[in-house]
Write a protein that holds these residues in place. Structure first.
Motif, PDB file in Angstrom:
ATOM      1  N   HIS A   1       0.836  -1.196   0.000  1.00  0.00           N
ATOM      2  CA  HIS A   1       0.000   0.000   0.000  1.00  0.00           C
ATOM      3  C   HIS A   1       0.873   1.249   0.000  1.00  0.00           C
ATOM      4  O   HIS A   1       1.952   1.256   0.604  1.00  0.00           O
ATOM      5  CB  HIS A   1      -0.913   0.031   1.230  1.00  0.00           C
ATOM      6  CG  HIS A   1      -2.032  -0.972   1.180  1.00  0.00           C
ATOM      7  ND1 HIS A   1      -2.062  -2.093   1.965  1.00  0.00           N
ATOM      8  CD2 HIS A   1      -3.151  -1.015   0.414  1.00  0.00           C
ATOM      9  CE1 HIS A   1      -3.163  -2.779   1.710  1.00  0.00           C
ATOM     10  NE2 HIS A   1      -3.835  -2.152   0.774  1.00  0.00           N
TER      11      HIS A   1
ATOM     12  N   VAL B   1       0.188   5.670   0.209  1.00  0.00           N
ATOM     13  CA  VAL B   1      -0.749   6.787   0.291  1.00  0.00           C
ATOM     14  C   VAL B   1      -0.422   7.811  -0.780  1.00  0.00           C
ATOM     15  O   VAL B   1       0.740   8.095  -1.068  1.00  0.00           O
ATOM     16  CB  VAL B   1      -0.689   7.437   1.686  1.00  0.00           C
ATOM     17  CG1 VAL B   1      -1.619   8.640   1.773  1.00  0.00           C
ATOM     18  CG2 VAL B   1      -1.039   6.411   2.759  1.00  0.00           C
TER      19      VAL B   1
ATOM     20  N   LEU C   1      -8.419  14.277  -4.198  1.00  0.00           N
ATOM     21  CA  LEU C   1      -8.915  13.245  -3.291  1.00  0.00           C
ATOM     22  C   LEU C   1      -7.762  12.417  -2.755  1.00  0.00           C
ATOM     23  O   LEU C   1      -6.921  11.928  -3.511  1.00  0.00           O
ATOM     24  CB  LEU C   1      -9.913  12.340  -4.028  1.00  0.00           C
ATOM     25  CG  LEU C   1     -10.542  11.210  -3.208  1.00  0.00           C
ATOM     26  CD1 LEU C   1     -11.460  11.778  -2.127  1.00  0.00           C
ATOM     27  CD2 LEU C   1     -11.331  10.275  -4.125  1.00  0.00           C
ATOM     28  N   GLY C   2      -7.717  12.232  -1.431  1.00  0.00           N
ATOM     29  CA  GLY C   2      -6.718  11.369  -0.813  1.00  0.00           C
ATOM     30  C   GLY C   2      -7.104   9.900  -0.976  1.00  0.00           C
ATOM     31  O   GLY C   2      -8.256   9.526  -0.740  1.00  0.00           O
ATOM     32  N   VAL C   3      -6.142   9.086  -1.384  1.00  0.00           N
ATOM     33  CA  VAL C   3      -6.412   7.673  -1.642  1.00  0.00           C
ATOM     34  C   VAL C   3      -5.276   6.808  -1.106  1.00  0.00           C
ATOM     35  O   VAL C   3      -4.218   7.324  -0.727  1.00  0.00           O
ATOM     36  CB  VAL C   3      -6.584   7.401  -3.156  1.00  0.00           C
ATOM     37  CG1 VAL C   3      -7.793   8.132  -3.721  1.00  0.00           C
ATOM     38  CG2 VAL C   3      -5.319   7.766  -3.911  1.00  0.00           C
ATOM     39  N   VAL C   4      -5.527   5.504  -1.103  1.00  0.00           N
ATOM     40  CA  VAL C   4      -4.496   4.519  -0.808  1.00  0.00           C
ATOM     41  C   VAL C   4      -4.383   3.605  -2.027  1.00  0.00           C
ATOM     42  O   VAL C   4      -5.373   2.992  -2.436  1.00  0.00           O
ATOM     43  CB  VAL C   4      -4.846   3.691   0.442  1.00  0.00           C
ATOM     44  CG1 VAL C   4      -3.803   2.603   0.650  1.00  0.00           C
ATOM     45  CG2 VAL C   4      -4.945   4.574   1.674  1.00  0.00           C
TER      46      VAL C   4
ATOM     47  N   ILE D   1     -14.985   6.357  -6.009  1.00  0.00           N
ATOM     48  CA  ILE D   1     -13.910   7.305  -6.336  1.00  0.00           C
ATOM     49  C   ILE D   1     -14.092   7.848  -7.738  1.00  0.00           C
ATOM     50  O   ILE D   1     -13.883   9.048  -7.994  1.00  0.00           O
ATOM     51  CB  ILE D   1     -12.540   6.627  -6.181  1.00  0.00           C
ATOM     52  CG1 ILE D   1     -12.294   6.273  -4.701  1.00  0.00           C
ATOM     53  CG2 ILE D   1     -11.419   7.513  -6.707  1.00  0.00           C
ATOM     54  CD1 ILE D   1     -11.023   5.511  -4.461  1.00  0.00           C
TER      55      ILE D   1
ATOM     56  N   SER E   1     -17.894   0.626   1.331  1.00  0.00           N
ATOM     57  CA  SER E   1     -17.235   1.927   1.172  1.00  0.00           C
ATOM     58  C   SER E   1     -16.321   2.266   2.330  1.00  0.00           C
ATOM     59  O   SER E   1     -15.243   2.838   2.147  1.00  0.00           O
ATOM     60  CB  SER E   1     -18.296   3.028   1.005  1.00  0.00           C
ATOM     61  OG  SER E   1     -19.050   2.822  -0.168  1.00  0.00           O
ATOM     62  N   GLU E   2     -16.734   1.905   3.535  1.00  0.00           N
ATOM     63  CA  GLU E   2     -15.937   2.255   4.712  1.00  0.00           C
ATOM     64  C   GLU E   2     -14.560   1.604   4.690  1.00  0.00           C
ATOM     65  O   GLU E   2     -13.604   2.138   5.234  1.00  0.00           O
ATOM     66  CB  GLU E   2     -16.704   1.847   5.970  1.00  0.00           C
ATOM     67  CG  GLU E   2     -15.995   2.207   7.266  1.00  0.00           C
ATOM     68  CD  GLU E   2     -16.785   1.761   8.484  1.00  0.00           C
ATOM     69  OE1 GLU E   2     -16.231   1.826   9.590  1.00  0.00           O
ATOM     70  OE2 GLU E   2     -17.952   1.341   8.315  1.00  0.00           O
TER      71      GLU E   2
ATOM     72  N   SER F   1     -14.231   3.743  -0.761  1.00  0.00           N
ATOM     73  CA  SER F   1     -14.062   5.183  -0.584  1.00  0.00           C
ATOM     74  C   SER F   1     -12.604   5.631  -0.624  1.00  0.00           C
ATOM     75  O   SER F   1     -12.335   6.833  -0.687  1.00  0.00           O
ATOM     76  CB  SER F   1     -14.681   5.623   0.744  1.00  0.00           C
ATOM     77  OG  SER F   1     -14.005   5.019   1.831  1.00  0.00           O
ATOM     78  N   LYS F   2     -11.646   4.673  -0.596  1.00  0.00           N
ATOM     79  CA  LYS F   2     -10.254   5.111  -0.475  1.00  0.00           C
ATOM     80  C   LYS F   2      -9.234   4.278  -1.248  1.00  0.00           C
ATOM     81  O   LYS F   2      -8.103   4.736  -1.462  1.00  0.00           O
ATOM     82  CB  LYS F   2      -9.836   5.131   0.991  1.00  0.00           C
ATOM     83  CG  LYS F   2     -10.070   3.810   1.724  1.00  0.00           C
ATOM     84  CD  LYS F   2      -9.820   3.957   3.213  1.00  0.00           C
ATOM     85  CE  LYS F   2     -10.141   2.663   3.966  1.00  0.00           C
ATOM     86  NZ  LYS F   2      -9.970   2.821   5.426  1.00  0.00           N
ATOM     87  N   VAL F   3      -9.565   3.074  -1.690  1.00  0.00           N
ATOM     88  CA  VAL F   3      -8.558   2.189  -2.278  1.00  0.00           C
ATOM     89  C   VAL F   3      -8.679   2.164  -3.800  1.00  0.00           C
ATOM     90  O   VAL F   3      -9.769   1.947  -4.344  1.00  0.00           O
ATOM     91  CB  VAL F   3      -8.692   0.754  -1.734  1.00  0.00           C
ATOM     92  CG1 VAL F   3      -7.670  -0.167  -2.400  1.00  0.00           C
ATOM     93  CG2 VAL F   3      -8.502   0.744  -0.219  1.00  0.00           C
TER      94      VAL F   3
END
Length: 406
Positions: free
Chosen positions: A103, A105, A115-118, A158, A195-196, A200-202
């Motif tokens: 992973h 960031v 948008l912040g993502v991983v 996303i 999403s949690e 929402s982030k990956v």
């Protein structure tokens, strides 16, 4: 022929009309509705649990192996994944597949959004077949023989936030020294509705890009994701993996990492079991009432049988046989009703759900014939045993008074 069974059959044939017929229909209907409700509840529960678990497992495997770290960052400590677990995975009886990942960031920037993502980096070993159920548009990353793929797979969440579609380019900025960025092409869009945890982030990219950004060797990754052949044997697999691991490596079950959602799924099982208990209670009470009514209606017959020498046990067995016949008819009708409703939902997906709340778009059905058989046996055994209670009233019936009973 068994005398009590013979009399029971003659009684049943003579009760096709009138009040007794209505009582019989009520008994059959109560058992059928109870069994059908149980079958539908359990098959939906299993379908719901398996759908959610499979989405998590397809994204993270069943067991995660990483290097021990006190850091809470999404980015793992580098580890050399060319270990026995990875090299000899096909020789391990409980393991079906092992794949490396890492992973990193970053921040995705478009003309209108930031948008912040991983980024989850994966390689050629990634199990695309398991992940395909989540891919709703486009295709997965095509890994070149040399270098790394300038491609990513975004989640639908996303993609909607960034107003990006398959074929568009996105720029990902990485905050490191010195800062770097990569222009990547969107080749696919996935959706797990979790999403949690993921959507929402990956975003998914090539692990070799992360290796280059982190100045890692080709045999270094953030960790290993282990897939187990039988999810019920995760604990045994984790134990066997632990015996071949170095002490600086951490073995974590995915069910522990996402413990909130697995506890929630376990709570669903408890609720369905409570529902089964309520259904059994209602069915048993109904059968007790119905058999008592049948005993009261046949008081004169009971008195005559006793007068000619029939024992209490023989008379009681007549009503037990009668009750068991009703139970079997109710079970047959209940199976047809419950399995029929499940088949219609499985085939046509008529009942839909809000994926934001339930992580899926329709009510799932998972076929577990062992559960269907178990429900039939439980209802048959428990209700049959309960039939013995109301037939105890037969022992108190006086033959002389019952023959005069009107």
């Amino acid at each position: 022929m068994n005398l009590s069974y013979f009399i029971s059959q003659r009684i049943s044939k003579g009760q096709k009309e009138g009040f007794s017929s209505i009582i019989h229909k009520i008994a059959i209907a109560s058992i059928a509705i109870g069994l059908a409700a149980s079958i539908v509840s359990f098959l939906i529960m299993k379908g719901f649990q398996e759908t959610v678990k499979n989405k998590i497992y397809s994204f993270s495997g069943h067991i995660i192996v990483t290097k021990f770290s006190m850091n809470n960052s999404p980015e793992e400590q580098p580890m050399d994944y060319d270990i026995d677990l990875y090299k000899s995975q096909h020789q391990l009886p409980l393991i079906s597949h092992v794949q490396e990942y890492a992973h990193k960031v970053g921040v995705v920037k478009t003309d209108d959004e930031v948008l912040g993502v991983v980024i989850k980096g994966v390689g050629k070993s990634f199990d695309t077949e398991s992940f395909r159920q989540n891919l709703i548009q486009g295709e997965f990353i095509q890994f070149p023989d040399s270098g790394y793929a300038n491609q990513v797979v975004l989640s639908k969440t996303i993609a909607n936030t960034l107003k990006t579609n398959v074929g568009d380019d996105v720029v990902v900025h990485f905050f490191q020294n010195p800062p770097r960025f990569r222009k990547l092409k969107v080749v696919g869009i996935y959706e797990t509705n979790l999403s949690e945890y993921f959507d929402s982030k990956v975003i998914i990219g090539d692990i070799r890009m992360i290796q280059r950004l982190n100045n890692w060797a080709d045999s270094v990754a953030g960790g290993l994701e282990v897939f187990v052949k039988d999810p019920e044997q995760v604990d045994a697999a984790a134990e066997s993996i632990g015996e071949m691991m170095d002490y600086d490596l951490n073995i974590e079950r995915v069910s522990d990492r996402y413990i909130q959602i697995f506890e929630w799924l376990h709570l669903l099982s408890r609720q369905v079991n409570i529902l089964l208990g309520i259904i059994l209670t209602v069915v048993c009470v109904n059968m007790i009432s119905i058999v008592l009514i049948l005993v009261m209606e046949r008081t004169q017959m009971i008195g005559m049988l006793k007068a000619v020498g029939a024992s209490n046990g023989l008379v009681r067995s007549i009503f037990v046989y009668n009750g068991v016949a009703l139970i079997l008819k109710g079970l047959l009708l209940g199976n047809l009703l419950g399995l029929g409703l499940c088949f219609i939902q499985y085939k046509f997906k008529l009942i839909t759900l809000n994926p934001r709340d339930y992580y899926m778009e329709f009510v799932p059905i998972s076929w577990h014939w062992d559960i269907v058989l178990m429900l039939n046996l439980v209802i048959l055994l428990i209700v049959t045993l309960v039939l013995l209670l109301p037939t105890m009233a037969i022992a108190s019936i006086n033959p002389i008074r019952s023959i005069k009973f009107d």
